[in-house]
Scaffold this motif. Structure first.
Motif, mmCIF file in Angstrom:
data_model
loop_
_atom_site.group_PDB
_atom_site.id
_atom_site.type_symbol
_atom_site.label_atom_id
_atom_site.label_comp_id
_atom_site.label_asym_id
_atom_site.label_seq_id
_atom_site.Cartn_x
_atom_site.Cartn_y
_atom_site.Cartn_z
ATOM 1 N N ALA A 109 34.071 33.498 45.396
ATOM 2 C CA ALA A 109 33.336 34.560 44.178
ATOM 3 C C ALA A 109 34.371 34.899 43.411
ATOM 4 C CB ALA A 109 32.677 35.515 45.478
ATOM 5 N N GLN A 110 35.380 35.522 43.824
ATOM 6 C CA GLN A 110 36.286 36.113 42.850
ATOM 7 C C GLN A 110 36.549 35.085 41.629
ATOM 8 O OE1 GLN A 110 37.333 39.056 43.051
ATOM 9 N NE2 GLN A 110 36.578 39.607 45.089
ATOM 10 N N LEU A 111 36.826 33.750 42.290
ATOM 11 C CA LEU A 111 37.221 32.925 41.206
ATOM 12 C C LEU A 111 36.067 32.791 40.030
ATOM 13 C CD1 LEU A 111 39.182 30.846 40.683
ATOM 14 C CD2 LEU A 111 38.040 29.034 41.866
ATOM 15 N N GLY A 112 34.987 33.160 40.479
ATOM 16 C CA GLY A 112 33.811 33.026 39.384
ATOM 17 C C GLY A 112 33.966 34.306 38.224
ATOM 18 N N GLN A 113 34.500 35.084 38.438
ATOM 19 C CA GLN A 113 34.785 36.403 37.483
ATOM 20 C C GLN A 113 35.341 35.871 36.215
ATOM 21 O OE1 GLN A 113 36.505 40.054 38.759
ATOM 22 N NE2 GLN A 113 36.654 39.429 40.904
ATOM 23 N N PRO A 114 34.830 36.398 35.129
ATOM 24 C CA PRO A 114 35.474 36.244 33.963
ATOM 25 C C PRO A 114 36.933 36.325 33.795
ATOM 26 C CG PRO A 114 33.529 37.570 33.496
ATOM 27 C CD PRO A 114 33.563 37.278 35.200
ATOM 28 N N ALA A 115 37.380 37.321 34.582
ATOM 29 C CA ALA A 115 38.927 38.041 34.421
ATOM 30 C C ALA A 115 39.504 36.758 35.115
ATOM 31 C CB ALA A 115 38.954 39.396 34.945
ATOM 32 N N ALA A 116 38.952 36.439 36.397
ATOM 33 C CA ALA A 116 39.838 35.237 37.023
ATOM 34 C C ALA A 116 39.830 34.211 36.376
ATOM 35 C CB ALA A 116 38.963 35.123 38.528
ATOM 36 N N ILE A 117 38.988 33.779 35.642
ATOM 37 C CA ILE A 117 39.018 32.512 34.947
ATOM 38 C C ILE A 117 40.047 32.728 33.937
ATOM 39 C CG2 ILE A 117 37.787 30.878 33.160
ATOM 40 C CD1 ILE A 117 35.199 31.520 35.134
ATOM 41 N N ALA A 118 40.030 33.830 33.105
ATOM 42 C CA ALA A 118 40.971 34.153 32.045
ATOM 43 C C ALA A 118 42.506 34.095 32.611
ATOM 44 C CB ALA A 118 40.562 35.479 31.328
ATOM 45 N N ALA A 119 42.642 34.598 33.916
ATOM 46 C CA ALA A 119 43.802 34.737 34.393
ATOM 47 C C ALA A 119 44.452 33.264 34.911
ATOM 48 C CB ALA A 119 43.664 35.608 35.650
ATOM 49 N N ILE A 120 43.506 32.646 35.264
ATOM 50 C CA ILE A 120 44.032 31.234 35.884
ATOM 51 C C ILE A 120 44.160 30.337 34.364
ATOM 52 C CG2 ILE A 120 43.196 28.836 36.531
ATOM 53 C CD1 ILE A 120 41.643 30.558 38.850
ATOM 54 N N VAL A 121 43.438 30.427 33.287
ATOM 55 C CA VAL A 121 43.795 29.775 32.045
ATOM 56 C C VAL A 121 45.129 30.260 31.667
ATOM 57 C CG1 VAL A 121 42.856 29.391 29.763
ATOM 58 C CG2 VAL A 121 41.475 29.421 31.584
ATOM 59 N N ALA A 122 45.479 31.576 31.641
ATOM 60 C CA ALA A 122 46.425 32.359 30.979
ATOM 61 C C ALA A 122 47.766 31.792 31.766
ATOM 62 C CB ALA A 122 46.441 33.676 31.004
ATOM 63 N N GLY A 123 47.613 31.724 33.269
ATOM 64 C CA GLY A 123 48.615 31.360 33.875
ATOM 65 C C GLY A 123 49.083 30.015 33.899
ATOM 66 N N THR A 124 48.086 29.109 33.678
ATOM 67 C CA THR A 124 48.269 27.606 33.515
ATOM 68 C C THR A 124 48.885 27.249 32.287
ATOM 69 O OG1 THR A 124 46.206 27.238 34.694
ATOM 70 C CG2 THR A 124 47.101 25.363 33.679
ATOM 71 N N ILE A 125 48.484 27.972 31.134
ATOM 72 C CA ILE A 125 49.126 27.624 29.794
ATOM 73 C C ILE A 125 50.475 28.135 29.748
ATOM 74 C CG2 ILE A 125 49.230 28.326 27.466
ATOM 75 C CD1 ILE A 125 45.930 28.363 27.536
ATOM 76 N N VAL A 126 50.651 29.332 30.615
ATOM 77 C CA VAL A 126 52.278 29.897 30.640
ATOM 78 C C VAL A 126 52.911 28.908 31.295
ATOM 79 C CG1 VAL A 126 53.395 31.551 31.424
ATOM 80 C CG2 VAL A 126 51.806 32.358 30.044
ATOM 81 N N GLY A 127 52.361 28.520 32.509
ATOM 82 C CA GLY A 127 53.044 27.627 33.528
ATOM 83 C C GLY A 127 53.536 26.223 32.984
ATOM 84 N N VAL A 128 52.498 25.706 32.361
ATOM 85 C CA VAL A 128 52.730 24.423 31.549
ATOM 86 C C VAL A 128 54.026 24.572 30.353
ATOM 87 C CG1 VAL A 128 51.748 22.377 30.125
ATOM 88 C CG2 VAL A 128 50.709 23.310 32.308
ATOM 89 N N LEU A 129 53.729 25.647 29.654
ATOM 90 C CA LEU A 129 54.680 25.974 28.604
ATOM 91 C C LEU A 129 55.946 26.123 29.080
ATOM 92 C CD1 LEU A 129 53.805 26.308 25.648
ATOM 93 C CD2 LEU A 129 53.937 28.529 25.887
ATOM 94 N N PHE A 130 56.114 27.128 30.123
ATOM 95 C CA PHE A 130 57.568 27.277 30.529
ATOM 96 C C PHE A 130 58.156 26.132 31.407
ATOM 97 C CE2 PHE A 130 58.840 31.783 30.339
ATOM 98 C CZ PHE A 130 57.934 32.258 29.338
#
Lengths: 356, 507
Positions: free
Chosen positions: B10-31
């Protein structure tokens, strides 16, 4: 946290500023009119009736810093932010919470001890623990002259044991000589346990260093230790429910608690000297010594109004804290009570700490 | 269990959660795609900024970062012949030859898909083990926990195979430094030199930021230029070729499964991590192959072995971290720092009281991995170009962000100084060949070892037999002995075979 802040911005602050500006304009207009003419009609304009005498200071003119000695997300942090948002809304400036984490909360005490006495620095302290920590320090304790604003929150103390334990009363505990589960030999729970075991004549056998309450309860279930002194946070409250594995032995409040109606108070068990606010984990708020009385009064009034606000109270209760408004004067007296109790027990606490 | 899973979902469905995952993924791939700037730096730099966030959202951010960096690291490995993280070394062996043949897209597709499937495998294994882990926690009392910590320390020291003595020294200094400050088990302040700064001990985040991020930046800055130099024949990979490569992975099912198992198992051993898993998976794939001569010439199976293993370690490494609070690598040290920052106590009780957070991390890792596969397949060629930015622009930005983060945690300017000092020491340690990971794990576990040791004696009221009185303790002690004895056994075995060879030769 954000939602409250936003509400403050949109709802409160502008509204108040608007009101203040209008009021100022009216007053200024009247004064100018009064000065501009010698007509006697202008002189007897009655001042706007106000509930408190208008202080002779311009306060606040900028943001107020509220120092918290613990990390964001903790109980005292929540208290400071919730109450601070309300006060900021009222006073028309931001009340900014700064987490000066470290040294067991002492940085928050130091902020008041060394801060400028202008009302722009206030701090929340963990009492009576902070007082004890300084009493144990060779440098000694120095809380002289702190301008107490009031009590923000407090937590009850409770003693718990596994349901299977054979003991219930202090006498039975003393006879059973259980091993006491202790997260750390320095915090609030340690202080309460050290004083209580002395008064109740319970032998001091500890297993220490658990990583928090959950770890302590797991250790009790594993049989590594048998009894625990703890503050009553929501997890502890849940752990003594009929479905769970623990029972409450006694509490330190004056009255029995709603959520533990079967657990007696220390006074009922014959130890009234341990009851009341002296040993409860309290978040007390103070301003530096020498802060002008008018400013202290302004802060205190706003602070007390925050604690009577249903929204503020509801938020703090949700975080597992009791809200018991206490005036600056009453807080000062409570600190005095803590001080005399702790002075009596400093040597005991020190001996308990060094017994390891 | 199910409840916590649903809560996490349920937490995963929140917009903020999705934003955090997307941001984390982009940063992770980038770094990950910038050689040297792995997930450790990304996590260390971002950790303080999550302060005050909802705990779930912060965990989603970190789940996004830590699983994806080694996937991002495949990009420069293939396109520039420079592994993005140390766990991508073997990807260069076949990935870069393929890129030079003009098959960069195919190689990227292979790497992305193998990484994704490796992560899924290990996360599923982890999720299946979680219910049993709860039982284990009640079985692990103070003495068992003490031995477990010792096992972790021994394993991480032995992982520094290049120089065992330097590993021991680094770990030992880490343990000593962990004893500074207020000891909860004794209630005494030790080695604090009457300083308020040292009262709580050395703070772990400034230390890790200094040791890893700043010292790495110093290494690159002292070298100058850009992190990678342009590989010749760098062609822009086409999307069709990349998708084709991604689907091709299923032709190497056995290699994929073996790599995933190796990654998961080795990941669970503290200190071993992705680099060893990557190497071992590659060499076993080569040994087991019918065509070992193709490895190293641009053989797709080589990429699959390397990338499935280095990502499968993510699930494995979460196991000791989430169940016992024993971090297997620096990323996990930071993840545990994040727990503390958000009021979650890492350790044995995590699974009992914060199972929803555990599920949030697991689901976050899965979501991030899907996203990463898409990012690498669609934008790998572009990401590789970041490595060509001169260090003199890149390093100051990362350094400034690090300092901001370090300061934000406790508003203490001394923490910045500590990070700088740690950075300098870390730089010197790198130059002198001391393993930083052993130092940091020693620092994190030293205190815990002492605590569980004293606790055991308090429980037994002074009797040392408690350390040897349970079957679990005995099993762990035997494992420790095997681990500690392994270099000696290897030495004897080599001498024995050498002697036999000599005998055969002399005959």
């Amino acid at each position: 946290m954000n939602t409250i802040h936003e509400r403050g911005r949109l709802g409160g602050t502008r509204w108040w500023r608007l009101l203040l500006t209008t009021a100022l304009a009216v007053v200024l207009g009247t004064v100018i009119a009064a000065c501009g003419s010698d007509e006697p009609t202008a002189t007897p304009v009655p001042a706007q009736p106000t509930p408190t005498p208008v202080p002779q200071v311009q306060f606040p003119e900028r943001e107020i810093e509220w120092i918290v000695g613990w990390p964001a997300g903790g109980g005292f942090d929540l208290a400071a932010r919730t109450i601070g948002d309300f006060m900021g809304e009222e006073l028309g400036v931001d009340v900014v919470v700064r987490n000066h984490t470290g040294a067991g909360g002492r940085r928050a005490v130091d902020a008041v001890r060394r801060g400028a006495p202008d009302g722009y620095t206030i701090s929340i302290m963990n009492m009576p623990m902070q007082l004890m920590a300084e009493k144990l320090d060779p440098a000694g304790a120095d809380f002289e002259g702190f301008e107490w604003i009031g009590q923000a929150v407090r937590q009850e103390n409770i003693v718990t044991a596994p349901k299977t334990a054979s003991f219930n009363t202090p006498e039975e505990v003393a006879a059973a000589e259980p091993r006491i589960c202790m997260p750390g030999l320095a915090g609030h729970n340690f202080l309460v346990a050290a004083v209580s075991t002395e008064v109740m004549d319970i032998p001091w056998k500890v297993v220490s260093g658990f990583a928090g309450g959950a770890d302590t309860r797991a250790a009790m279930l594993r049989g590594e230790c048998d009894i625990s002194w703890t503050v009553a946070n929501p997890q502890v409250v849940a752990s003594i429910s009929p479905e769970d594995d623990f029972k409450g032995l006694w509490v330190y409040s004056d009255e029995r608690l709603d959520w533990a109606p079967d657990t007696p108070t220390v006074a009922e068990l014959g130890y009234p000297e341990l009851g009341g606010p002296k040993l409860l984990n309290s978040g007390l708020v103070a301003a530096p010594a020498g802060t002008p009385a008018a400013i202290v009064k302004l802060i205190e009034d706003s602070f007390q109004r925050a604690l009577n606000d249903p929204d503020v109270v509801a938020r703090l209760r949700e975080g597992g804290m009791e809200v018991l408004p206490m005036s600056g004067q009453a807080t000062d007296e409570a600190v005095g009570g803590m001080d005399s109790l702790l002075t009596e027990f400093t040597d005991v606490v020190k001996a308990r700490q060094e017994a390891q | 269990m199910i409840e916590a899973f649903l809560e996490g979902l349920a937490q995963l469905g929140q917009p903020a959660a999705i934003a955090a995952i997307v941001a984390g993924t982009i940063v992770g791939v980038l770094f990950g795609a910038i050689p040297g700037l792995g997930s450790v730096i990304a996590m260390a730099v971002l950790l303080p900024f999550t302060f005050g966030w909802d705990a779930y959202i912060a965990m989603f951010l970190f789940a996004g970062i830590f699983g994806t960096a080694s996937t991002g690291g495949a990009i420069p490995a293939i396109l520039l012949n420079t592994p993005g993280t140390i766990a991508n070394v073997c990807t260069t062996l076949d990935g870069h030859p393929m890129a030079r043949r003009g098959e960069a897209g195919r190689a990227l597709g292979l790497a992305a898909m193998a990484s994704g499937l490796g992560t899924f495998f290990s996360i599923i294994v982890l999720a299946m083990l979680l219910p049993a882990a709860k039982l284990l926690i009640l079985a692990f009392g103070s003495p068992e926990f003490f031995w477990l910590v010792i096992l972790g320390l021994v394993a991480v020291t032995l992982a520094s195979r290049d120089n065992l003595v330097k590993g021991l020294a680094a770990g030992g200094v880490g343990i000593l430094l962990s004893l500074i400050g207020l000891s909860l088990v004794f209630g005494q302040v030790r080695f604090a030199l009457d300083s308020e700064f040292l009262y709580d001990g050395l703070p772990v985040v400034p230390l890790v930021v200094g040791f890893f991020a700043l010292s790495e930046l110093m290494v690159y800055t002292s070298r100058g230029g850009s992190i990678a130099t342009v590989g010749e024949g760098l062609s822009q990979p086409g999307i069709r070729q990349t998708v084709g490569g991604a689907l091709e992975v299923f032709r190497y099912k056995r290699v994929l499964l073996r790599g995933s198992i190796i990654g998961t198992v080795l990941g669970a051993v503290p200190g071993v991590g992705g680099a060893v898993a990557n190497f071992l998976a590659y060499t076993t794939a080569k040994q087991a192959s019918k065509t070992p001569e193709l490895f190293g010439t641009g053989y797709p199976g080589g990429i699959v072995a390397s990338e499935s293993a280095n990502d499968a370690k993510d699930g494995g490494i979460l196991l000791p971290t989430l169940t016992f609070g024993i971090p297997g690598n620096v990323e996990m040290v930071i993840l545990m720092g994040a727990f503390v920052l958000h009021g979650i106590t890492p350790g044995r009780q995590l699974l009992v009281h914060n199972l929803d957070i555990v599920w949030a991390i697991i689901l976050g890792v899965i979501a991030a991995q899907i996203l990463t596969t898409i990012i690498v397949v669609s934008g790998g060629g572009f990401l590789a170009k970041i490595s060509l930015i001169p260090v003199r622009y890149l390093a100051p930005i990362v350094a400034v962000v690090s300092f901001l983060g370090v300061y934000a945690i406790r508003s203490n300017p001394w923490d910045i100084l500590l990070a700088v000092v740690a950075g300098c020491i870390g730089y010197l340690m790198r130059r002198a060949g001391f393993p930083l990971i052993t130092f940091v794990i020693g620092f994190v576990l030293g205190n815990t070892a002492e605590r569980s040791f004293v606790q055991s004696l308090q429980v037994s009221e002074g009797s040392y037999t408690i350390f040897f009185s349970s079957p679990i303790s005995i099993i762990i002690i035997i494992t420790i002995l095997i681990f500690a004895g392994s270099p000696l056994i290897k030495y004897w075995y080599e001498r024995f075979t050498a002697m036999r060879k000599a005998k055969l030769a002399s005959r």
